[in-house]
Scaffold this motif. Structure first.
Motif, mmCIF file in Angstrom:
data_model
loop_
_atom_site.group_PDB
_atom_site.id
_atom_site.type_symbol
_atom_site.label_atom_id
_atom_site.label_comp_id
_atom_site.label_asym_id
_atom_site.label_seq_id
_atom_site.Cartn_x
_atom_site.Cartn_y
_atom_site.Cartn_z
ATOM 1 N N ASN A 41 0.818 -1.221 0.000
ATOM 2 C CA ASN A 41 0.000 0.000 0.000
ATOM 3 C C ASN A 41 0.848 1.267 0.000
ATOM 4 N N GLY A 42 1.941 1.261 -0.754
ATOM 5 C CA GLY A 42 2.799 2.437 -0.854
ATOM 6 C C GLY A 42 3.941 2.468 0.143
ATOM 7 N N THR A 43 3.994 1.534 1.065
ATOM 8 C CA THR A 43 5.112 1.401 1.990
ATOM 9 C C THR A 43 5.997 0.269 1.489
ATOM 10 N N PHE A 44 7.278 0.553 1.308
ATOM 11 C CA PHE A 44 8.197 -0.428 0.741
ATOM 12 C C PHE A 44 9.043 -1.080 1.830
ATOM 13 N N THR A 45 9.234 -2.391 1.685
ATOM 14 C CA THR A 45 10.064 -3.153 2.599
ATOM 15 C C THR A 45 10.701 -4.299 1.821
ATOM 16 N N THR A 46 11.717 -4.913 2.400
ATOM 17 C CA THR A 46 12.365 -6.057 1.766
ATOM 18 C C THR A 46 11.828 -7.343 2.373
ATOM 19 N N LEU A 47 11.465 -8.290 1.513
ATOM 20 C CA LEU A 47 11.046 -9.621 1.948
ATOM 21 C C LEU A 47 12.155 -10.611 1.648
ATOM 22 N N ASN A 48 12.393 -11.516 2.593
ATOM 23 C CA ASN A 48 13.443 -12.523 2.488
ATOM 24 C C ASN A 48 12.848 -13.900 2.751
ATOM 25 N N PRO A 49 13.623 -14.971 2.501
ATOM 26 C CA PRO A 49 13.107 -16.320 2.741
ATOM 27 C C PRO A 49 12.520 -16.482 4.147
ATOM 28 N N GLY A 50 11.336 -17.089 4.190
ATOM 29 C CA GLY A 50 10.630 -17.303 5.447
ATOM 30 C C GLY A 50 9.635 -16.215 5.786
ATOM 31 N N ASP A 51 9.713 -15.059 5.110
ATOM 32 C CA ASP A 51 8.778 -13.961 5.372
ATOM 33 C C ASP A 51 7.420 -14.246 4.735
ATOM 34 N N VAL A 52 6.383 -13.714 5.363
ATOM 35 C CA VAL A 52 5.013 -13.819 4.868
ATOM 36 C C VAL A 52 4.463 -12.411 4.720
ATOM 37 N N ALA A 53 3.815 -12.140 3.596
ATOM 38 C CA ALA A 53 3.153 -10.852 3.363
ATOM 39 C C ALA A 53 1.688 -11.115 3.063
#
Length: 116
Positions: free
Chosen positions: A77-89
């Protein structure tokens, strides 16, 4: 029901939602008929280096990504973050998201879209 690895449908296609590059989608379950009409996607998706699934809204459904390997720049929703192995979005109904592969390794993820 059992679906063997060699029976899964696999499609390499342009990244959706005005994205860039290509993705590969392997259907683990094939649409609402195989998901008790509770959802429409349960798949293993590859986002190739230099590729991005464009930002899009979810109306009437939600989408969850589970990152297996690789790293991605996730637009929540316009906020950026980094996802890595094991992360859930999780993208709830009425919200939007997108993901871009940011490394030399493709993103391998499970995508699940469920109806509201």
């Amino acid at each position: 029901m059992i679906r063997r690895n060699e029976e899964k449908e696999s499609i390499r296609k342009p990244a959706p939602f005005d994205g860039t590059g290509e993705i590969t989608v392997r259907s683990l379950l094939n649409g609402p008929e195989e998901m008790s009409r509770k959802g429409r996607v349960f798949g293993h998706t590859t986002v190739w280096p230099g590729s991005e699934i464009g930002y899009h809204l979810h109306n009437g459904d939600s989408e969850t990504y589970y990152i297996l390997s690789g790293s991605g720049r996730y637009n929540d929703n316009g906020t950026f973050t980094t996802l890595n192995p094991g992360d859930v979005a999780y993208c709830a109904p009425g919200e939007g998201h997108g993901i871009a592969c940011i490394g030399d390794e493709p993103i391998e993820m499970i995508a699940l879209i469920l109806f509201e």
